[in-house]
Design a protein around this motif. Structure first.
Motif, PDB file in Angstrom:
ATOM      1  N   UNK A 180       0.837  -1.187   0.000  1.00 24.18           N
ATOM      2  CA  UNK A 180       0.000   0.000   0.000  1.00 24.18           C
ATOM      3  C   UNK A 180       0.874   1.239   0.000  1.00 24.18           C
ATOM      4  N   UNK A 181       0.624   2.126   0.970  1.00 24.58           N
ATOM      5  CA  UNK A 181       1.398   3.355   1.112  1.00 24.58           C
ATOM      6  C   UNK A 181       2.288   3.222   2.345  1.00 24.58           C
ATOM      7  N   UNK A 182       3.576   3.418   2.152  1.00 21.53           N
ATOM      8  CA  UNK A 182       4.503   3.346   3.273  1.00 21.53           C
ATOM      9  C   UNK A 182       5.209   4.686   3.447  1.00 21.53           C
ATOM     10  N   UNK A 183       5.604   4.977   4.684  1.00 24.57           N
ATOM     11  CA  UNK A 183       6.276   6.232   4.989  1.00 24.57           C
ATOM     12  C   UNK A 183       7.529   5.951   5.815  1.00 24.57           C
ATOM     13  N   UNK A 184       8.572   6.706   5.523  1.00 24.73           N
ATOM     14  CA  UNK A 184       9.837   6.576   6.237  1.00 24.73           C
ATOM     15  C   UNK A 184      10.351   7.951   6.589  1.00 24.73           C
ATOM     16  N   UNK A 185      10.797   8.228   7.833  1.00 28.14           N
ATOM     17  CA  UNK A 185      10.753   7.333   8.989  1.00 28.14           C
ATOM     18  C   UNK A 185       9.392   7.387   9.681  1.00 28.14           C
ATOM     19  N   UNK A 225       6.186   6.081  -0.290  1.00 29.94           N
ATOM     20  CA  UNK A 225       6.222   5.146  -1.412  1.00 29.94           C
ATOM     21  C   UNK A 225       4.887   4.411  -1.510  1.00 29.94           C
ATOM     22  N   UNK A 226       4.418   4.219  -2.750  1.00 27.51           N
ATOM     23  CA  UNK A 226       3.183   3.461  -2.961  1.00 27.51           C
ATOM     24  C   UNK A 226       3.384   2.448  -4.078  1.00 27.51           C
ATOM     25  N   UNK A 227       2.751   1.293  -3.908  1.00 24.35           N
ATOM     26  CA  UNK A 227       2.922   0.215  -4.883  1.00 24.35           C
ATOM     27  C   UNK A 227       1.608  -0.098  -5.589  1.00 24.35           C
TER      28      UNK A 227
END
Lengths: 109, 112
Positions: free
Chosen positions: B3-8, B24-26
């Motif tokens: 899905x949608x990920x966030x760092x940090x 980032x999104x997939x």
């Protein structure tokens, strides 16, 4: 930008009770969505509902775009329904979303 | 799919420091967004992107810059952090077909 007003701001329910949350927009609205922010801060999609009525289990939503409002119905509330409910939408610019300040729901066992 | 990920997930900065938040999104979504959420408030749009290489200002863009060099990534930069930028930052993406937004888990940023 548009103004988004949510009511009530706070709501306390006994488990099993029903409730209606309202979202009013100051202008015509598109791309209307409802979200649940759980106590851990995660935003969960409930409904994408530009118009009409949708149902998903104990939750349903109705948007009357011409009258610039949307309603979220929660039936037979559970403690896991606690959190903050947000509505959001765009007006004019397809990508500029505006959020309401939320309705904070506390469901007591 | 992630899905949608966030760092940090968390970060503490001193006033004047810089940092970059990564989203980032997939899901192959065309649109991506950055929001901030302050206590007791709804989300406010900082910047958004309708496609690779394009960005636009949202409601509260001052003090932030963004870049979208790849379709799946959207970066939010703070060049000189200020205490007023202490907030929770959320990234979202949506498909062009519906513009239904899907959110990442958020980044909690504290500027001292």
């Amino acid at each position: 930008g548009i103004q988004v007003e949510q009511s009530p701001p706070d709501l306390i329910l006994q488990e099993g009770a029903n409730s209606t949350l309202r979202c009013n927009f100051s202008d015509s609205v598109n791309n209307l969505q409802w979200f649940h922010q759980n106590p851990w801060g995660q935003l969960i999609n409930l409904f994408y509902i530009p118009s009409g009525t949708k149902q998903n289990g104990r939750l349903s939503a109705t948007t009357v775009a011409t009258e610039r409002y949307s309603l979220l119905y929660i039936s037979s509330s559970q403690t896991t329904d606690s959190g903050v409910y947000f509505c959001a939408g765009t007006s004019g610019n397809f990508n500029k979303f505006y959020f309401g300040s939320g309705t904070k729901l506390n469901v007591k066992p | 799919n992630a899905g949608v990920t966030q760092t940090p997930k968390f970060r503490v900065l001193k006033t004047g420091q810089s940092m970059t938040l990564l989203c980032a999104q997939d899901m192959n979504h065309e649109y991506m967004y950055w929001y901030r959420q302050d206590p007791g408030m709804g989300l406010r749009l900082i910047h958004y992107s309708v496609g690779e290489g394009t960005t636009a200002k949202g409601e509260v863009p001052d003090g932030y810059n963004v870049s979208r060099l790849k379709k799946q990534n959207f970066l939010l930069g703070l060049e000189s952090a200020a205490p007023s930028q202490t907030s929770v930052y959320f990234c979202a993406s949506s498909p062009r077909s519906t513009n239904e937004q899907f959110f990442g888990p958020g980044t909690r940023l504290t500027v001292l």
